[in-house]
Structure formats: C-alpha cells, structure tokens
Design a protein around this motif. Structure first.
Motif, PDB file in Angstrom:
ATOM      1  N   ILE A 145      23.372  70.137  32.266  1.00 27.99           N
ATOM      2  CA  ILE A 145      24.860  69.827  32.623  1.00 27.99           C
ATOM      3  C   ILE A 145      24.813  69.082  33.977  1.00 27.99           C
ATOM      4  O   ILE A 145      23.979  69.154  34.814  1.00 27.99           O
ATOM      5  CB  ILE A 145      25.628  71.342  32.932  1.00 27.99           C
ATOM      6  CG1 ILE A 145      25.384  72.115  33.897  1.00 27.99           C
ATOM      7  CG2 ILE A 145      25.601  72.171  31.552  1.00 27.99           C
ATOM      8  CD1 ILE A 145      26.065  73.109  34.674  1.00 27.99           C
TER       9      ILE A 145
ATOM     10  N   CYS B 159      26.433  69.112  28.849  1.00 29.78           N
ATOM     11  CA  CYS B 159      27.862  69.306  29.500  1.00 29.78           C
ATOM     12  C   CYS B 159      28.112  68.477  30.467  1.00 29.78           C
ATOM     13  O   CYS B 159      27.432  68.368  31.350  1.00 29.78           O
ATOM     14  CB  CYS B 159      28.233  70.619  29.738  1.00 29.78           C
ATOM     15  SG  CYS B 159      28.129  71.817  28.000  1.00 29.78           S
TER      16      CYS B 159
ATOM     17  N   MET C 230      32.187  70.788  31.745  1.00 29.62           N
ATOM     18  CA  MET C 230      31.691  71.734  32.652  1.00 29.62           C
ATOM     19  C   MET C 230      32.135  73.006  32.440  1.00 29.62           C
ATOM     20  O   MET C 230      31.521  73.887  32.493  1.00 29.62           O
ATOM     21  CB  MET C 230      31.859  71.200  34.073  1.00 29.62           C
ATOM     22  CG  MET C 230      31.222  69.644  34.324  1.00 29.62           C
ATOM     23  SD  MET C 230      29.509  69.643  34.017  1.00 29.62           S
ATOM     24  CE  MET C 230      28.939  70.143  35.772  1.00 29.62           C
TER      25      MET C 230
ATOM     26  N   VAL D 114      30.712  75.346  29.511  1.00 32.21           N
ATOM     27  CA  VAL D 114      29.259  75.859  29.412  1.00 32.21           C
ATOM     28  C   VAL D 114      28.939  77.128  28.921  1.00 32.21           C
ATOM     29  O   VAL D 114      28.066  77.365  27.927  1.00 32.21           O
ATOM     30  CB  VAL D 114      28.673  75.658  31.053  1.00 32.21           C
ATOM     31  CG1 VAL D 114      27.145  76.256  30.992  1.00 32.21           C
ATOM     32  CG2 VAL D 114      28.605  74.134  31.333  1.00 32.21           C
TER      33      VAL D 114
ATOM     34  N   VAL E  45      19.735  77.109  31.106  1.00 34.28           N
ATOM     35  CA  VAL E  45      20.839  76.088  31.484  1.00 34.28           C
ATOM     36  C   VAL E  45      20.329  75.271  32.751  1.00 34.28           C
ATOM     37  O   VAL E  45      19.918  76.036  33.716  1.00 34.28           O
ATOM     38  CB  VAL E  45      22.319  76.455  31.669  1.00 34.28           C
ATOM     39  CG1 VAL E  45      23.107  75.661  32.297  1.00 34.28           C
ATOM     40  CG2 VAL E  45      22.799  77.225  30.532  1.00 34.28           C
TER      41      VAL E  45
END
Length: 427
Positions: free
Chosen positions: A105, A132, A152, A155, A167
C-alpha cells in the motif's frame, strides 16, 4: 556414563534455550542468510559465557575439553542445519510455494518500486497479490501486472478478501495516526505490518528502532563505527589470508613454471590499482596474457568488450595465452593477491580494486566502493561474476560497503569456492 548422558541432555537443553532466548526460532528470521548465521554465533558465545559463569558461581567442575568441543560442534551443526533449511526454503519459494501473500500500500510510485524490487528476489518469500493506493489514483498500472484491489481505507477488507499474510507500507503515504490505526485494524486479521522506509540497500543489522518522546526513531548505524567488527575482519583477513597463501604456494609455483615455459616474459604480473580511499598499491597476479598486453589495449579492442560501463572484459580476448585461459577458468591467476591480503593492501572480501584510469572516471556515488579495502572476491563475483552488467556490479558493491559483516564475508567466501568450482562467469 550416567553423568556424561546427563551433561549431554543438559547441554542440549541449554543450547536450544539459548537459541530461543535470542529469537533464533522466529519464523521471520529463517532463511535470512548472514543475520541468521550471526545469531547462531552469538548463541555459541553466550552459551560459553553462561557455562563458565555458571560453573564458577555454583562451584562445579565441568570437563573443559567437553565444553570447548561441545559448544563449537553444536554451533557448527546448527549452522549446517540452517544452511540446508535455507537452501530447501529457497527451492520451495522458487517453485512458488512457501510464499507470504503480500499486499503493498502507498502512492503508486512507491508501490511500483517495492513491487519491482520484490519481484527480483523470490527467495525472500513475498508474493504480491494486490496493491492499495489513494482513492484518486486507482486507475494506475503497477509493475508485474499487480492489480489495484482497493483504496487506502479498504486495506483491512482487502487483507481478508485476498488472505494476505503481510501488509507492506511503501514510502510515506500514511500519516503517523493512520499508520497506528492500520496496525490496530490488522491485529484482528493476523497479518503482519511491515514499513518500507525507503532506505535503499541498507540491511537490518544497521537499522535500529529507538523510542524517544513517544516516537519510534529509525537509527541507521555507520558500518565503520563498529570497531569490534572491523577488528574481527582484520583478524580474519590476516589469519585466513596467511593460511590460504601457504596452502596456495605450491599451486602458484607450478602455475608460474607453466607460464614461464609456455610464453616469454615474467611469470608474475604487477599492476597499479586503487585501494581504500583511492590510495594506489601494486596488485600481483599470475600473468595470463602475452607480454605488453597493456599496449595492445587499443580503442578497437575496447569496443569489443563484453561488459558495459568502465570494466573491460572479453570472453575471447586475443591477448590471453593458452595457459592463461586455463588459469583464468580456474581463477588460479588471482592466487598471488593473497600476498596483498597478508600485506594489508587488500581484504579477502570487498569490491574489486579499479585501475587508475577507471577510478578517474568514477562519479561521486561510485567512489563509495573504496570506503573499504578492495577484495580478492566480493558480492558481485558470487552473484554472476563477469555475466553482470556494470550497473549491477556497482549496485552490489555499494550494497556490500553499506552492509558488510564478518558473517557476510564468510558466506561470500563459501559462495566463491562454489563459483570457482563451477567456473560460472569466469573468462
């Protein structure tokens, strides 16, 4: 017999406990290479100290030979087992198994960079299953055809939907409070949260998190400030270098005789090279080319180089003699450089020393290659040798300079022996 068995069981339990206390059984540390082997070494030292102090405080008389043999043997056996496990794990990951499903992300550019880096080293075990990005950038394309699976704010749900194990937060796209809330949300999913701060080519041992005023400060240690490691490297160079030089002397003598009998000129070749911090020194090799080979290095010959950048290499260099070709294939022409190691001009492991002409054309970043002593072998030599591009060689040399350790040196020496036997990239 009973006492010996009791001591063996107790020592085994202590060894396993020491490894556990030092978190050597942490699954995140399995397969990490030098850091993992360094941990085994620390465990061996810790256990020796514990046995000495324990026997003194408890007024026990332990068999000295047993202790001095058992602990090193346990350390060596553990290191061999970890190496075998690491090889097995890397093979599994190469085949697409034992991978961590990963969600990256952040901003598209930061995500793209992390994805590209992870895709080049599958053995680290990260399989990117999605990304993301901010809400207004979901139509961007990510490297390796990685799909944007949400924004975002999506997630936690994306982690559940794609069964992500990790992540990775790329760059600085999240504020401190957002990152904190994300860590809370991920607690319920079981996924690990990893932050990629953008410190290029800086390995874990140099990075420490230190709390201050409620902040987690990332402290990056200079590799040159660790006096203990520098002393250990110097001792390793001089002791192992001298031992290898003695072992190599008969091989050097026979090779030198073959050079003298098959071509005119001296058996040895002395060449000016640039050492640490740009200090010149004389490097010794067995002559593998005809006499006056340097004068034959014309512009036409340079244009036929098989390497890009400043380093000149040719698979079929017309200046190489028949015996020299064999010496190069087996890397025997490099053996006299062990004398340079004994003298202190070079290290066993480090970047290759450049020619003065090459050094004169270095740009600022490349000069950092010579912040350590040049080596007989190095990281790029065991990562492809002459098959690598100039940029890849420089990147690997800079990675070594920024992250060198004794454990890494030992690993490179081991890989060098394998590369020489296979003859990979040697010409």
């Amino acid at each position: 017999m009973t006492l010996t068995l009791l001591l063996a069981v107790t020592a085994a339990a202590m060894w396993c406990t020491t490894l556990w206390v030092l978190r050597a059984y942490d699954s995140r540390r399995i397969g990490q290479g030098p850091e993992e082997f360094s941990m085994v070494g620390r465990a061996a030292v810790t256990m020796l100290v514990a046995l000495v102090l324990g026997s003194y405080l408890a007024n026990l008389v332990l068999p000295r030979g047993y202790v001095l043999v058992a602990v090193p043997v346990a350390g060596l056996a553990t290191a061999v087992h970890r190496y075998a496990l690491r090889r097995w794990l890397h093979a599994q990951r190469h085949d697409g198994t034992a991978l961590l499903r990963t969600l990256v992300i952040g901003s598209p550019s930061a995500v793209d960079e992390v994805v590209r880096d992870l895709s080049t080293v599958h053995y680290h075990g990260y399989d990117v299953v999605g990304a993301c990005v901010p809400a207004d950038m979901t139509d961007v394309e990510i490297a390796d055809d990685v799909t944007v699976v949400g924004t975002m704010s999506d997630v936690p749900q994306a982690v559940i939907d794609h069964e992500a194990d990790v992540v990775i937060v790329a760059g600085s796209g999240l504020s401190n409070s957002s990152l904190r809330r994300l860590s809370w949300a991920l607690e319920r999913t079981g996924a690990d949260l990893v932050v990629a701060p953008g410190l290029i080519e800086v390995a874990g041992p140099r990075v420490q998190v230190r709390p201050a005023a409620g902040l987690s400060l990332l402290h990056v240690e200079s590799p040159e400030r660790h006096q203990g490691r520098m002393l250990a490297k110097a001792v390793l160079d001089r002791s192992v270098g001298f031992a290898l030089f003695l072992v190599a002397l008969p091989i050097i003598a026979v090779s030198a005789l073959l050079v003298r009998l098959t071509s005119k000129g001296s058996a040895f070749y002395a060449q000016s090279r640039m050492g640490r911090d740009g200090q010149p020194f004389t490097m010794w090799k067995l002559r593998s080319m005809v006499v006056d080979a340097d004068r034959m290095r014309t512009d036409d010959l340079l244009q036929r180089s098989d390497r890009d950048g400043l380093m000149f290499k040719m698979r079929r260099d017309p200046r190489v003699t028949p015996v020299g070709r064999v010496l190069r294939r087996l890397s025997l022409d490099e053996l006299p450089q062990l004398w340079n190691v004994v003298r202190g001009d070079m290290s066993l492991v480090g970047p290759r020393p450049p020619l003065p002409s090459e050094f004169a054309e270095y740009h600022d970043a490349v000069h950092r290659r010579l912040r350590v002593k040049p080596g007989v072998t190095g990281l790029w030599q065991v990562s492809g040798r002459s098959d690598l591009t100039w940029e890849e060689s420089i990147r690997l040399d800079l990675r070594y300079v920024d992250n060198w350790s004794v454990a890494l040196d030992l690993q490179i020496l081991w890989k060098t022996a394998r590369a020489v036997v296979k003859g990979s990239g040697a010409y």
